[in-house]
Scaffold this active site. Structure first.
Site, PDB file in Angstrom:
ATOM      1  N   GLN A   1      40.632  34.709  47.449  1.00 39.18           N
ATOM      2  CA  GLN A   1      39.391  33.901  46.021  1.00 39.18           C
ATOM      3  C   GLN A   1      39.812  32.623  45.639  1.00 39.18           C
ATOM      4  O   GLN A   1      41.657  32.716  45.523  1.00 39.18           O
ATOM      5  CB  GLN A   1      39.509  35.764  45.213  1.00 39.18           C
TER       6      GLN A   1
ATOM      7  N   LEU B   1      42.066  38.947  49.663  1.00 35.10           N
ATOM      8  CA  LEU B   1      40.776  39.069  50.052  1.00 35.10           C
ATOM      9  C   LEU B   1      40.107  38.870  51.465  1.00 35.10           C
ATOM     10  O   LEU B   1      39.751  39.837  51.924  1.00 35.10           O
ATOM     11  CB  LEU B   1      39.552  38.432  48.635  1.00 35.10           C
TER      12      LEU B   1
END
Length: 309
Positions: free
Chosen positions: A10, A93
């Site tokens: 992210q 992520l």
């Protein structure tokens, strides 16, 4: 050569990402179309058109980066620009992108997990206001000491959350603690503090509720044996069996991301070709500060790739 895929997390998102791949390559279109259909909304439109404030929401950004990264990967494979890599690693992520490419989870299971992860992390951030602070010029010892100074005499929580490079460490915790840490950092020679615009204190105890729910989400999914080794954010070592991988992914939500240590592990395994997979050049920039001699191939833009018909 020994190749490692590096998958961003992210913060790599930007409006317009992946649009050139979508318009130029059928394989990329299929990835976006399948994701849109499975998710029940046009994630592709958010990636290509925004608005930025919507794309930047944790629950949307994580899905957007995951899908865009895979659209790029499948295109590169089809064009023969890359072969199946020897290793993979992902930043936060991005670890899910790496594990999917390694065959640990199928595309639709991965979409469901990433969707849940983003929603749970956003909910945890909304429940208790918190933030993050980047330190430039600080090593782990300085960062840890700074957390102690900033929380002394209080009940505030502040911990190292991301070890991005040997001189770039991100702290995560209470807003007041981050503000105090920034002021203390100003008094330390060679250390600069930068407040980050984030939804909350990721990779810290503030995410404990999300970690607990992630255990339930992961329990419902069957993990396969990886086709290639993937480095864990939590340990900076290779993932083991399925049960251990799930345990590490739960820990990852509240534990620090040991990124530069992960790169050192890959270097020790003989990696000499690096490919950043996904939007942006965040990991390429970090690599320059980890290993100045290393070159990272970056395919965030489709420019120069031969279009498929």
């Amino acid at each position: 050569m020994t190749t490692a895929l590096l998958c961003p997390g992210q913060g790599a998102q930007t409006v317009g990402m992946g649009k050139d791949y979508f318009e130029g390559f059928g394989v990329a279109r299929r990835v976006y179309d399948q994701a849109d259909k499975h998710l029940g909304f046009e994630l592709s439109k958010v990636c290509f058109e925004g608005p930025e404030e919507h794309l930047n929401k944790t629950d949307i950004a994580q899905l957007a980066i995951f899908v865009t990264s895979l659209a790029i990967y499948d295109t590169l494979l089809e064009l023969g620009k890359i072969a199946a890599p020897d290793f993979a690693a992902g930043l936060s992520l991005g670890e899910y992108t790496a594990l999917h490419i390694a065959g640990v989870m199928n595309f639709f299971d991965a979409l469901d997990i990433v969707k849940a992860r983003g929603q749970l992390m956003q909910a945890a951030a909304d429940a208790t206001p918190s933030t993050m602070l980047a330190l430039l010029g600080a090593d782990e010892a300085v960062a840890t000491a700074l957390c102690g100074e900033a929380t002394a005499g209080t009940d505030d929580c502040l911990v190292p959350a991301n070890f991005n490079t040997p001189g770039q460490i991100v702290l995560s915790g209470a807003i007041g603690a981050c503000e105090r840490a920034a002021k203390i950092a100003e008094s330390k020679q060679g250390v600069k503090a930068i407040a980050l615009k984030v939804a909350g204190a990721f990779h810290s105890p503030f995410m404990q509720s999300a970690a607990a729910r992630m255990a339930e989400v992961l329990e419902r999914v069957e993990f396969a044996v990886p086709k290639m080794p993937v480095v864990s954010n939590v340990t900076a070592q290779l993932h083991g069996d399925a049960a251990m991988t799930k345990k590490l992914l739960i820990q990852q939500v509240v534990a620090p991301v040991r990124w530069y240590q992960s790169i050192e592990t890959l270097r020790g395994l003989g990696v000499d070709r690096w490919i950043e997979l996904g939007p942006g050049r965040t990991l390429s920039g970090m690599m320059k500060k980890i290993d100045r001699k290393a070159t990272v191939e970056n395919y965030a833009a489709a420019a120069g790739l031969e279009a498929s018909r």
